[in-house]
Scaffold this motif. Structure first.
Motif, PDB file in Angstrom:
ATOM      1  N   ILE A   1       0.849  -1.233   0.040  1.00  0.00           N
ATOM      2  CA  ILE A   1      -0.123  -0.111   0.005  1.00  0.00           C
ATOM      3  C   ILE A   1       0.916   1.297   0.091  1.00  0.00           C
ATOM      4  O   ILE A   1       1.970   1.331   0.868  1.00  0.00           O
ATOM      5  N   SER A   2       0.905   2.154  -0.884  1.00  0.00           N
ATOM      6  CA  SER A   2       1.293   3.420  -0.967  1.00  0.00           C
ATOM      7  C   SER A   2       0.460   4.357  -0.395  1.00  0.00           C
ATOM      8  O   SER A   2      -0.786   4.518  -0.645  1.00  0.00           O
ATOM      9  N   THR A   3       0.902   5.482   0.128  1.00  0.00           N
ATOM     10  CA  THR A   3       0.122   6.792   0.593  1.00  0.00           C
ATOM     11  C   THR A   3       0.581   7.941  -0.556  1.00  0.00           C
ATOM     12  O   THR A   3       1.651   8.213  -0.925  1.00  0.00           O
ATOM     13  N   TYR A   4      -0.388   8.477  -1.042  1.00  0.00           N
ATOM     14  CA  TYR A   4      -0.318   9.474  -1.895  1.00  0.00           C
ATOM     15  C   TYR A   4      -0.659  10.892  -1.567  1.00  0.00           C
ATOM     16  O   TYR A   4      -1.339  11.065  -0.702  1.00  0.00           O
ATOM     17  N   GLN A   5       0.003  12.139  -2.246  1.00  0.00           N
ATOM     18  CA  GLN A   5      -0.520  13.550  -1.962  1.00  0.00           C
ATOM     19  C   GLN A   5      -1.101  13.837  -3.468  1.00  0.00           C
ATOM     20  O   GLN A   5      -0.080  13.612  -4.318  1.00  0.00           O
ATOM     21  N   LEU A   6      -2.102  14.652  -3.465  1.00  0.00           N
ATOM     22  CA  LEU A   6      -2.688  14.891  -4.821  1.00  0.00           C
ATOM     23  C   LEU A   6      -2.164  16.399  -4.948  1.00  0.00           C
ATOM     24  O   LEU A   6      -2.033  16.943  -4.108  1.00  0.00           O
ATOM     25  N   ASP A   7      -1.872  16.423  -6.277  1.00  0.00           N
ATOM     26  CA  ASP A   7      -1.437  17.808  -6.819  1.00  0.00           C
ATOM     27  C   ASP A   7      -2.266  18.528  -7.573  1.00  0.00           C
ATOM     28  O   ASP A   7      -3.064  17.743  -8.047  1.00  0.00           O
ATOM     29  N   SER A   8      -2.329  19.758  -7.724  1.00  0.00           N
ATOM     30  CA  SER A   8      -3.129  20.552  -8.636  1.00  0.00           C
ATOM     31  C   SER A   8      -4.477  20.536  -8.057  1.00  0.00           C
ATOM     32  O   SER A   8      -5.350  20.320  -8.902  1.00  0.00           O
ATOM     33  N   ILE A   9      -4.721  20.540  -7.047  1.00  0.00           N
ATOM     34  CA  ILE A   9      -6.192  20.700  -6.290  1.00  0.00           C
ATOM     35  C   ILE A   9      -6.160  21.933  -5.699  1.00  0.00           C
ATOM     36  O   ILE A   9      -5.294  22.520  -4.747  1.00  0.00           O
ATOM     37  N   TYR A  10      -7.281  22.668  -5.866  1.00  0.00           N
ATOM     38  CA  TYR A  10      -7.575  24.223  -5.219  1.00  0.00           C
ATOM     39  C   TYR A  10      -8.732  23.694  -4.271  1.00  0.00           C
ATOM     40  O   TYR A  10      -9.830  23.224  -4.757  1.00  0.00           O
ATOM     41  N   GLY A  11      -8.739  24.301  -3.025  1.00  0.00           N
ATOM     42  CA  GLY A  11      -9.595  24.365  -2.041  1.00  0.00           C
ATOM     43  C   GLY A  11      -9.353  23.155  -1.258  1.00  0.00           C
ATOM     44  O   GLY A  11      -8.147  22.874  -0.849  1.00  0.00           O
ATOM     45  N   GLU A  12     -10.406  21.994  -1.263  1.00  0.00           N
ATOM     46  CA  GLU A  12     -10.129  21.104  -0.126  1.00  0.00           C
ATOM     47  C   GLU A  12     -10.227  19.820  -0.976  1.00  0.00           C
ATOM     48  O   GLU A  12     -11.508  19.548  -1.574  1.00  0.00           O
TER      49      GLU A  12
END
Length: 569
Positions: free
Chosen positions: A137-148
């Motif tokens: 299992i990998s943990t990700y961070q989303l990019d290019s998201i505005y707001g929440e």
């Protein structure tokens, strides 16, 4: 300064610029950039150059076939709410074109194919930030998201019934058809049946439907797919917009399609006119993602089975074969954006015609700034009087920068500051020479390429700012102070080569690496286009302008053109 000192200064700067263009992460606070005031101790400075800046509200913008597309709802207390939908044609993948299903060939198959599922998948921009566990299992961070990213909205996917033609009939079919962000025809002509209507009960969809409480989920997908031998194969994939679409619709459109409608993509795109993504506010929805529908992994996959007849001697059996039919988001794609609840102070300032004390920059169907340099041409010889005086002085221009200070009293709370601004030739809809000649790269963050030309969000010490949001309060804990844009070559050409002193445009930009321009639906005087990456950006900022009198507390923050020069001996 003598010539020897100037050469020493020039070569020192060149070597330094080459060093910092390597693989250094300029996201981190504490990384200095070239161009701070301490770098100019050998030069004289001219900071009283004439400059005037204006606001300009723009209307609907062409948003077809953009490199990326926004989807979602973004609320900014300074500018209002931006809602972004999307419509796209679909094309059969090369292996699916002309496919014949077994509705007529009973010698090979038993009965008709059966659809197991229809999956729409569009990967998010993301990166792995966590340790891969023993379970993979990998943990990700989303990019290019505005707001929440976790803010929920209603997302409905419909079959579009509007044909997105390739060529414009009003131009005798010699030019590409332009589609604007305000196309109400898409909504009016949709087939009113929600395709992502599958009941799935989990913590992501509280009422049991994929469309009702959708959000941009940062978790990876764990799925099981049967291979051609009917064996379950577990798979993991990156976070993505992943929806189950209505099987009956795709059975009728694909499995039961007349063979002639699958003969080519040209025919198919008129037969099945694409998908329309509509987002709606649930009251507190505030999340917008930039998506790459042109990604090779962005597609709709029809998973189906066929029972192949196998005859051995006099015995006939049937083997279940698992197959797929892929549809790509190719052809014409259009971003659909609308603004609501727009702030009245913003509208009043953006629609004013006088020289501005504050500059309101907003992407999409928003506003831009217009900048005039060097004042009037009293003798009407085609050269501004101030430029003529600089030429007469014989100055050797070493560097020139525009510095834009942010109105920190206006940009507060949860409002996201644009990471980048773009300056361009407004008269001719093209980038400046300084953009073209800047080859600096940041391999860890391509959005910060061309950092010498600049336009990146900075703090007071000219350090790149990485905005950090407090997860509890949602507030930005560190904010930028200014933007600085180097236009040395542009100014040199005005002084040394009698180049035309064009008006300059200033916009927010999602990416500095794309330099295309999008048409305005209604031209504003000579303004007929805006940079493409501004057209799709939802964010905005307020900068100090030029109409600030001496003695005003914000006079020091006014927009300034600073020129560093060497006097002739």
């Amino acid at each position: 300064m003598n010539f020897k000192s100037y050469l020493l200064r020039f070569f020192s700067f060149t070597i330094f610029a080459m060093m910092i263009s390597c693989d250094k992460d300029f996201n981190e606070i504490g990384t200095n950039i070239v161009g701070g005031d301490n770098d100019h101790y050998l030069f004289d400075r001219y900071e009283n150059a004439s400059i005037k800046a204006y606001n300009q509200k723009i209307g609907a913008v062409a948003m077809n076939n953009l490199p990326i597309n926004p989807l979602g709802i973004y609320k900014n207390p300074v500018f209002g709410t931006t809602t972004a939908g999307f419509v796209s044609q679909l094309e059969m993948a090369s292996g699916s074109i002309g496919r014949k299903f077994n509705n007529t060939d009973s010698t090979l198959y038993q009965d008709l194919p059966i659809i197991d599922s229809v999956i729409l998948n569009v990967p998010y921009y993301s990166k792995v930030i966590g340790t891969v566990t023993s379970e993979g299992i990998s943990t990700y961070q989303l990019d290019s998201i505005y707001g929440e990213a976790g803010s929920k909205m209603r997302l409905s996917v419909y079959e579009s019934n509007y044909f997105l033609r390739d060529l414009d009939p009003t131009a005798q079919f010699t030019e590409q058809q332009v589609f604007y962000n305000d196309m109400q025809e898409i909504e009016n002509q949709k087939i009113p049946f929600v395709l992502n209507n599958l009941s799935v009960f989990d913590d992501k969809n509280l009422d049991g439907h994929e469309n009702a409480q959708f959000y941009f989920d940062k978790r990876e997908h764990k799925t099981t797919v049967k291979n051609s031998e009917n064996v379950d194969v577990p798979t993991r994939s990156v976070p993505s917009l992943r929806l189950h679409l209505d099987k009956a619709t795709f059975y009728n459109k694909i499995i039961n399609a007349p063979t002639s409608q699958l003969a080519s993509n040209t025919i198919f795109k008129n037969y099945f006119r694409g998908l329309y993504f509509k987002v709606e506010d649930l009251g507190n929805s505030n999340s917008m993602a930039m998506l790459n529908f042109a990604n090779a992994n962005a597609k709709v996959t029809v998973y189906y089975t066929e029972d192949l007849k196998v005859t051995v001697g006099s015995t006939t059996t049937f083997e279940k074969k698992n197959k797929t039919f892929d549809l790509n988001f190719a052809g014409n794609r259009v971003s659909l954006q609308s603004n609501s609840n727009e702030n009245m102070d913003y509208l009043s300032a953006a629609n004013a015609t006088q020289e501005a004390s504050k500059l309101y920059l907003k992407g999409g169907e928003g506003s831009i700034a217009i900048i005039d340099l060097f004042g009037p041409d009293a003798d009407n010889n085609g050269i501004a009087d101030e430029v003529e005086q600089i030429k007469a002085n014989g100055w050797l221009i070493n560097e020139a920068n525009l510095t834009f200070y942010i109105d920190k009293t206006a940009i507060t709370g949860q409002a996201i500051e644009p990471n980048r601004l773009m300056l361009y030739d407004l008269n001719n809809n093209r980038v400046l020479l300084d953009y073209l000649t800047d080859q600096s790269l940041n391999s860890r963050n391509p959005k910060q390429n061309k950092f010498i030309h600049g336009g990146i969000l900075l703090d007071e010490d000219d350090v790149f700012v990485k905005q950090i949001k407090d997860e509890t309060t949602g507030l930005i804990t560190n904010r930028g102070t200014k933007y600085k844009i180097r236009l040395t070559n542009h100014i040199k050409n005005l002084i040394n080569k009698d180049s035309t002193n064009v008006r300059l445009g200033l916009v927010v930009t999602e990416s500095i690496n794309t330099i295309g321009f999008s048409k305005l639906k209604t031209p504003i005087g000579n303004i007929k286009k805006v940079p493409q990456m501004s057209a799709l950006s939802p964010v905005g900022t307020i900068l100090y302008g030029t109409n600030i009198p001496v003695g005003d507390p914000n006079y020091a923050n006014r927009l300034k053109l600073e020129i560093y020069y060497t006097k002739p001996d």
